[in-house]
Motif scaffolding. Structure first.
Motif, PDB file in Angstrom:
ATOM      1  N   TYR A  96       0.966  -0.886  -0.290  1.00 45.65           N
ATOM      2  CA  TYR A  96      -0.090   0.214  -0.275  1.00 45.65           C
ATOM      3  C   TYR A  96       0.449   1.517  -0.694  1.00 45.65           C
ATOM      4  CZ  TYR A  96       0.801   0.242   4.910  1.00 45.65           C
ATOM      5  OH  TYR A  96       1.402  -0.033   5.830  1.00 45.65           O
ATOM      6  N   GLY A 121      -2.791   5.012   2.373  1.00 48.11           N
ATOM      7  CA  GLY A 121      -3.007   3.690   2.937  1.00 48.11           C
ATOM      8  C   GLY A 121      -3.815   3.511   1.742  1.00 48.11           C
ATOM      9  N   ILE A 158      -4.489   0.939  -1.272  1.00 49.22           N
ATOM     10  CA  ILE A 158      -3.745  -0.784  -1.238  1.00 49.22           C
ATOM     11  C   ILE A 158      -3.806  -1.215  -3.385  1.00 49.22           C
ATOM     12  CG2 ILE A 158      -4.483  -3.523  -1.407  1.00 49.22           C
ATOM     13  CD1 ILE A 158      -5.976  -2.884   0.400  1.00 49.22           C
ATOM     14  N   VAL A 200      -5.841   1.181   3.559  1.00 48.07           N
ATOM     15  CA  VAL A 200      -5.159  -0.112   4.802  1.00 48.07           C
ATOM     16  C   VAL A 200      -4.579   1.845   5.762  1.00 48.07           C
ATOM     17  CG1 VAL A 200      -3.207  -0.082   6.030  1.00 48.07           C
ATOM     18  CG2 VAL A 200      -3.850  -1.215   3.800  1.00 48.07           C
ATOM     19  N   VAL A 218      -6.406  -2.987   7.883  1.00 45.04           N
ATOM     20  CA  VAL A 218      -7.290  -2.806   6.391  1.00 45.04           C
ATOM     21  C   VAL A 218      -8.881  -2.435   6.841  1.00 45.04           C
ATOM     22  CG1 VAL A 218      -8.251  -4.356   4.399  1.00 45.04           C
ATOM     23  CG2 VAL A 218      -5.677  -4.126   5.659  1.00 45.04           C
TER      24      VAL A 218
END
Length: 72
Positions: free
Chosen positions: A10, A14, A16, A58, A65
């Motif tokens: 990631y 955040g 992914i 994330v 997650v």
């Protein structure tokens, strides 16, 4: 479906960018990031693996997650 070990790459926001998992659960694999990504290992529902990058993010400060916030 069962939970499986997943490696998640990631970015610093955040998002992914990649999801993978070891094909042999007996192998110890350490995912490696680069200067633009971070990595984590976590347990994920197997049915979510292919869509995780679209449905989750994330929480960088907590290392978790989490589902994306609904836009409803």
């Amino acid at each position: 479906m069962a939970e499986v070990t997943a490696h998640i790459w990631y970015d610093f926001s955040g998002n992914i960018v990649a999801v993978g998992r070891p094909l042999d659960p007996d192998l110890t694999i350490k995912p490696v990031g680069d200067e633009k990504t971070l990595t984590m290992e976590t347990e994920v529902e197997e049915s979510l693996l292919k869509s995780l990058h679209r449905t989750h993010t994330v929480n960088v400060t907590q290392g978790l997650v989490v589902p994306l916030a609904s836009s409803d």
